[in-house]
Design an enzyme around this catalytic site. Structure first.
Site, PDB file in Angstrom:
ATOM      1  N   GLY A  20      43.845  38.588  47.648  1.00  0.00           N
ATOM      2  CA  GLY A  20      42.664  39.382  47.323  1.00  0.00           C
ATOM      3  C   GLY A  20      41.468  38.518  46.971  1.00  0.00           C
ATOM      4  N   ARG A  24      41.191  32.099  45.967  1.00  0.00           N
ATOM      5  CA  ARG A  24      42.582  31.772  46.262  1.00  0.00           C
ATOM      6  C   ARG A  24      42.763  31.464  47.742  1.00  0.00           C
ATOM      7  NH1 ARG A  24      46.491  35.727  42.604  1.00  0.00           N
ATOM      8  NH2 ARG A  24      46.291  34.519  40.672  1.00  0.00           N
ATOM      9  N   ARG A  43      29.268  37.624  52.213  1.00  0.00           N
ATOM     10  CA  ARG A  43      29.561  38.309  50.950  1.00  0.00           C
ATOM     11  C   ARG A  43      30.506  37.485  50.065  1.00  0.00           C
ATOM     12  NH1 ARG A  43      28.757  44.271  51.165  1.00  0.00           N
ATOM     13  NH2 ARG A  43      27.693  44.741  53.130  1.00  0.00           N
ATOM     14  N   ARG A  87      50.159  39.523  53.253  1.00  0.00           N
ATOM     15  CA  ARG A  87      49.429  39.624  51.991  1.00  0.00           C
ATOM     16  C   ARG A  87      50.179  38.825  50.934  1.00  0.00           C
ATOM     17  NH1 ARG A  87      47.180  41.355  47.519  1.00  0.00           N
ATOM     18  NH2 ARG A  87      48.274  42.725  46.061  1.00  0.00           N
ATOM     19  N   SER A  90      49.298  39.544  43.603  1.00  0.00           N
ATOM     20  CA  SER A  90      49.975  39.807  42.342  1.00  0.00           C
ATOM     21  C   SER A  90      50.277  41.298  42.226  1.00  0.00           C
ATOM     22  CB  SER A  90      49.125  39.339  41.167  1.00  0.00           C
ATOM     23  OG  SER A  90      47.864  39.984  41.189  1.00  0.00           O
ATOM     24  N   ASP A 204      52.414  40.658  35.600  1.00  0.00           N
ATOM     25  CA  ASP A 204      52.489  41.349  34.319  1.00  0.00           C
ATOM     26  C   ASP A 204      53.493  42.490  34.463  1.00  0.00           C
ATOM     27  OD1 ASP A 204      50.665  44.005  34.817  1.00  0.00           O
ATOM     28  OD2 ASP A 204      49.879  42.274  35.890  1.00  0.00           O
ATOM     29  N   ARG A 217      50.693  31.766  36.586  1.00  0.00           N
ATOM     30  CA  ARG A 217      50.222  32.483  37.774  1.00  0.00           C
ATOM     31  C   ARG A 217      50.013  31.516  38.931  1.00  0.00           C
ATOM     32  NH1 ARG A 217      47.121  37.774  36.703  1.00  0.00           N
ATOM     33  NH2 ARG A 217      47.739  38.307  34.582  1.00  0.00           N
TER      34      ARG A 217
END
Length: 238
Positions: A20, A24, A43, A87, A90, A204, A217
């Protein structure tokens, strides 16, 4: 040339990893790929192409949620003839057996979104992963001893949900995790006859309240990215 990605023909590889966060996507390219070229910064949704073990692979940010993800996945499939999208993201754990830093291989994706109800005129469509990718990813993770779960996730339109029990209640029916994009990926992959898989690191937990640190993470995200890259090598390598 697509409206939102803007890459030239041939700049995007047939196989794409999609986190996302566009930063990353940059981290994946800088950490794992060789001979990297950036093909998009429109963008600030960054996209890169390089090679991994001799295979051209791209890393493309998607933004958060199914509407944003759908824009980029649609253009990758329709305008750049991308064959495989994995994909790497998280998710929040929903069941006791799912632990922080485990990886959920999303076999299918429930959703509370109206996107597919509109697409299929009220019918319930079941978005599922590509089995070849799913099988290969499981084999890679098993060889490396990763904590894994194969099963259902739920793709929600809401991050801050005033009725969280509507999502968490799905755990009683075997749903492992909640995230925000997989259902869109699986639907679009099916539409275009391509391969899609969502690999989800539990960052989480909605039951225990546990959360990963920034370092955890990053480390667990790296394990998942390596799983995705090795899956592409297994399925598409020469």
């Amino acid at each position: 040339m697509s409206l939102h990605i803007g890459a030239e023909p041939g700049q995007i590889a047939p196989y794409v990893l999609m986190p996302g966060d566009p930063l990353r996507a940059k981290w994946i390219a800088e950490t794992y790929l060789e001979d990297v070229d950036q093909y998009s910064d429109i963008r600030n949704m960054l996209g890169f192409t390089g090679t991994y073990k001799g295979i051209r692979i791209s890393s493309q940010g998607s933004g958060m949620g199914m509407p944003s993800f759908s824009i980029y996945a649609h253009e990758l499939f329709a305008d750049y003839d991308v064959q495989t999208v994995i994909r790497v993201g998280s998710a929040g754990g929903l069941r006791d057996e799912v632990k922080i830093r485990d990886v959920v291989l999303a076999q299918a994706a429930c959703t509370d979104s109206n996107l597919n109800h509109l697409r299929f005129h009220g019918a319930s469509y079941a978005p599922i992963a590509d089995f070849e990718l799913l099988q290969a990813a499981y084999s890679v993770g098993d060889e490396r001893g990763f904590g894994m779960h194969v099963g259902n996730c739920v793709s929600s339109d809401s991050f801050y949900n005033d009725r969280a029990e509507l999502v968490s209640g799905l755990a009683e029916y075997g749903v492992y995790a909640v995230e925000m994009e997989a259902a869109a990926l699986y639907t679009l992959a099916a539409k275009f006859g391509r391969k899609g898989l969502a690999l989800l690191t539990i960052s989480d937990h909605l039951l225990t309240g546990e959360e990963t640190t920034a370092l955890e993470r990053q480390e667990s995200f790296g394990d998942m990215v390596e799983m995705a890259l090795e899956t592409i090598v297994s399925v598409h390598g020469v």
